[in-house]
Design a protein around this motif. Structure first.
Motif, PDB file in Angstrom:
ATOM      1  N   LEU A  18       0.839  -1.209   0.000  1.00 55.03           N
ATOM      2  CA  LEU A  18       0.000   0.000   0.000  1.00 55.03           C
ATOM      3  C   LEU A  18       0.866   1.248   0.000  1.00 55.03           C
ATOM      4  N   GLU A  19       1.903   1.272   0.835  1.00 56.10           N
ATOM      5  CA  GLU A  19       2.817   2.417   0.855  1.00 56.10           C
ATOM      6  C   GLU A  19       3.494   2.572  -0.508  1.00 56.10           C
ATOM      7  N   ALA A  20       3.912   1.454  -1.072  1.00 59.15           N
ATOM      8  CA  ALA A  20       4.563   1.494  -2.387  1.00 59.15           C
ATOM      9  C   ALA A  20       3.630   2.084  -3.432  1.00 59.15           C
ATOM     10  N   ARG A  21       2.414   1.589  -3.491  1.00 62.27           N
ATOM     11  CA  ARG A  21       1.461   2.061  -4.496  1.00 62.27           C
ATOM     12  C   ARG A  21       1.186   3.557  -4.340  1.00 62.27           C
ATOM     13  N   ASN A  22       1.018   4.003  -3.115  1.00 60.20           N
ATOM     14  CA  ASN A  22       0.745   5.425  -2.876  1.00 60.20           C
ATOM     15  C   ASN A  22       1.903   6.308  -3.327  1.00 60.20           C
ATOM     16  N   GLN A  23       3.125   5.883  -3.043  1.00 59.03           N
ATOM     17  CA  GLN A  23       4.291   6.690  -3.427  1.00 59.03           C
ATOM     18  C   GLN A  23       4.503   6.682  -4.936  1.00 59.03           C
ATOM     19  N   TYR A  24       4.340   5.526  -5.553  1.00 52.78           N
ATOM     20  CA  TYR A  24       4.476   5.460  -7.010  1.00 52.78           C
ATOM     21  C   TYR A  24       3.432   6.345  -7.690  1.00 52.78           C
ATOM     22  N   LEU A  25       2.198   6.285  -7.226  1.00 50.58           N
ATOM     23  CA  LEU A  25       1.127   7.073  -7.851  1.00 50.58           C
ATOM     24  C   LEU A  25       1.351   8.575  -7.660  1.00 50.58           C
ATOM     25  N   LYS A  26       1.942   8.954  -6.536  1.00 45.40           N
ATOM     26  CA  LYS A  26       2.243  10.375  -6.336  1.00 45.40           C
ATOM     27  C   LYS A  26       3.221  10.866  -7.402  1.00 45.40           C
ATOM     28  N   MET A  27       4.236  10.051  -7.721  1.00 38.40           N
ATOM     29  CA  MET A  27       5.180  10.457  -8.760  1.00 38.40           C
ATOM     30  C   MET A  27       4.538  10.388 -10.146  1.00 38.40           C
ATOM     31  N   VAL A  28       3.654   9.422 -10.359  1.00 40.32           N
ATOM     32  CA  VAL A  28       2.923   9.358 -11.637  1.00 40.32           C
ATOM     33  C   VAL A  28       2.181  10.668 -11.880  1.00 40.32           C
ATOM     34  N   ARG A  29       1.567  11.207 -10.839  1.00 37.99           N
ATOM     35  CA  ARG A  29       0.804  12.455 -10.969  1.00 37.99           C
ATOM     36  C   ARG A  29       1.704  13.637 -11.323  1.00 37.99           C
ATOM     37  N   ASN A  30       2.973  13.526 -11.014  1.00 36.08           N
ATOM     38  CA  ASN A  30       3.920  14.606 -11.299  1.00 36.08           C
ATOM     39  C   ASN A  30       4.720  14.384 -12.577  1.00 36.08           C
ATOM     40  N   SER A  31       4.407  13.308 -13.302  1.00 33.89           N
ATOM     41  CA  SER A  31       5.192  12.927 -14.472  1.00 33.89           C
ATOM     42  C   SER A  31       4.589  13.439 -15.767  1.00 33.89           C
ATOM     43  N   THR A  32       5.448  13.643 -16.749  1.00 40.62           N
ATOM     44  CA  THR A  32       5.029  13.945 -18.116  1.00 40.62           C
ATOM     45  C   THR A  32       5.064  12.692 -18.968  1.00 40.62           C
ATOM     46  N   ILE A  33       6.111  11.872 -18.749  1.00 43.91           N
ATOM     47  CA  ILE A  33       6.320  10.622 -19.482  1.00 43.91           C
ATOM     48  C   ILE A  33       6.300   9.482 -18.482  1.00 43.91           C
ATOM     49  N   LEU A  34       5.445   8.487 -18.714  1.00 44.85           N
ATOM     50  CA  LEU A  34       5.359   7.327 -17.837  1.00 44.85           C
ATOM     51  C   LEU A  34       5.608   6.067 -18.652  1.00 44.85           C
ATOM     52  N   ARG A  35       6.623   5.305 -18.249  1.00 47.25           N
ATOM     53  CA  ARG A  35       6.895   4.007 -18.883  1.00 47.25           C
ATOM     54  C   ARG A  35       6.844   2.939 -17.804  1.00 47.25           C
ATOM     55  N   LEU A  36       6.111   1.874 -18.056  1.00 49.37           N
ATOM     56  CA  LEU A  36       6.022   0.786 -17.100  1.00 49.37           C
ATOM     57  C   LEU A  36       5.646  -0.494 -17.831  1.00 49.37           C
ATOM     58  N   ASN A  37       5.801  -1.644 -17.159  1.00 46.43           N
ATOM     59  CA  ASN A  37       5.419  -2.887 -17.815  1.00 46.43           C
ATOM     60  C   ASN A  37       3.973  -3.240 -17.481  1.00 46.43           C
ATOM     61  N   GLU A  38       3.501  -4.326 -18.067  1.00 42.08           N
ATOM     62  CA  GLU A  38       2.095  -4.707 -17.953  1.00 42.08           C
ATOM     63  C   GLU A  38       1.677  -4.948 -16.512  1.00 42.08           C
ATOM     64  N   ASN A  39       2.473  -5.718 -15.769  1.00 35.99           N
ATOM     65  CA  ASN A  39       2.118  -6.019 -14.380  1.00 35.99           C
ATOM     66  C   ASN A  39       2.129  -4.767 -13.513  1.00 35.99           C
ATOM     67  N   GLU A  40       3.078  -3.879 -13.747  1.00 34.94           N
ATOM     68  CA  GLU A  40       3.142  -2.625 -12.997  1.00 34.94           C
ATOM     69  C   GLU A  40       1.928  -1.754 -13.306  1.00 34.94           C
ATOM     70  N   ALA A  41       1.509  -1.735 -14.571  1.00 33.18           N
ATOM     71  CA  ALA A  41       0.340  -0.950 -14.964  1.00 33.18           C
ATOM     72  C   ALA A  41      -0.914  -1.461 -14.267  1.00 33.18           C
ATOM     73  N   PHE A  42      -1.052  -2.780 -14.176  1.00 31.87           N
ATOM     74  CA  PHE A  42      -2.223  -3.356 -13.509  1.00 31.87           C
ATOM     75  C   PHE A  42      -2.189  -3.064 -12.009  1.00 31.87           C
ATOM     76  N   PHE A  43      -1.004  -3.175 -11.395  1.00 28.03           N
ATOM     77  CA  PHE A  43      -0.856  -2.923  -9.965  1.00 28.03           C
ATOM     78  C   PHE A  43      -1.207  -1.488  -9.609  1.00 28.03           C
ATOM     79  N   LEU A  44      -0.751  -0.530 -10.396  1.00 27.41           N
ATOM     80  CA  LEU A  44      -0.969   0.877 -10.074  1.00 27.41           C
ATOM     81  C   LEU A  44      -2.354   1.364 -10.458  1.00 27.41           C
TER      82      LEU A  44
END
Length: 280
Positions: free
Chosen positions: A179-205
């Motif tokens: 849960l902590e991981a997901r929250n921190q990753y999503l916070k950076m996603v919100r601040n990003s212009t370019i997002l690259r991730l794999n399929e499993n990471e996309a489903f998780f987030l």
């Protein structure tokens, strides 16, 4: 006159100790060889090899491993002026085994590595913000003080009109909870212009179970461009004007370590060379 740095990569450069025997797990592995690694460092080297003026910013231990890592970046023509030595913390190590199919088993070593001790006072914010693209490594987000430093860099870059690139590179074993991981990753996603991730990471987030829905959910958070890599199937992309699939190349996997980093380097090379806004 020195070339303008087109892409600055910020985060961890570490030492991968890779097994030289084929093994499904580290329990079965032996004969390790030392190589420099770390996602943002790999991206920096990939960009430099593609002819992009690239800098790396981070912290390593004042130890033989840290000096080796910096030497490898310098040999690849990556600007290393932004790397700081830490006398109190060691360079991060990662032990890696590789199976016959090219898949890997990881174990990270060092409880408080130097890369997580990056503080804003040792970072040249003005120099970083001059790069049109800044790639933020996800290991910075694990704990303080590097977490706050990462967001300070993000603010400086965005205030200067630059683009933030983020690759979550999810390693849940390094977090206190998913849960902590997901929250921190999503916070950076919100601040990003370019997002690259794999399929499993996309489903998780995203909490979605199709690539198209995951990309839509993640793009709605803020990025101008979302690219989801699909291993041998290629990738899926979504920006403000277009969406679609790009087929992959058929290869025989030998070692998949750094594959996503190589992809991201090529993607950023294309963006840096296009002269067009990221989302269009």
């Amino acid at each position: 006159m020195k070339k303008r740095v087109q892409v600055t990569c910020v985060g961890e450069v570490l030492i991968d100790l890779v097994s030289q025997t084929t093994a499904n797990t580290l329990m079965q592995a032996s004969s390790f060889v030392r190589v420099a690694g770390g996602a943002p460092a790999n991206v920096a080297v990939g960009l430099a090899r593609l002819g992009v003026s690239t800098a790396f910013v981070g912290k390593v231990g004042d130890d033989p491993f840290g000096r080796f890592a910096i030497g490898e970046l310098a040999k690849a023509k990556v600007d290393t002026l932004g790397i700081v030595f830490d006398k109190s913390h060691k360079t991060r190590l990662a032990f890696v085994s590789v199976s016959r199919s090219g898949e890997r088993d990881f174990e990270f070593w060092e409880r408080n590595p130097a890369d997580q001790e990056l503080t804003a006072d040792v970072v040249d914010m003005k120099r970083i913000a001059q790069s049109p693209i800044v790639n933020i490594g996800s290991f910075l987000l694990y704990r303080e003080p590097s977490r706050s430093t990462a967001y300070r860099i993000v603010r400086e870059v965005k205030n200067n009109g630059g683009n933030i690139c983020f690759d979550p590179n999810i390693r849940l074993s390094l977090w206190q909870s998913s849960l902590e991981a997901r929250n921190q990753y999503l916070k950076m996603v919100r601040n990003s212009t370019i997002l690259r991730l794999n399929e499993n990471e996309a489903f998780f987030l995203s909490g979605r179970r199709t690539v198209e829905k995951a990309a839509l959910k993640l793009k709605a958070l803020g990025p101008e461009l979302v690219v989801i890599t699909l291993a041998g199937k290629g990738c899926y992309y979504l920006n403000n004007l277009a969406t679609g699939y790009v087929k992959g190349f058929r290869v025989r996997p030998v070692d998949t370590t750094g594959c996503g980093d190589g992809f991201l380097a090529a993607l950023l090379k294309g963006i840096a060379s296009s002269g067009r806004p990221v989302g269009y």
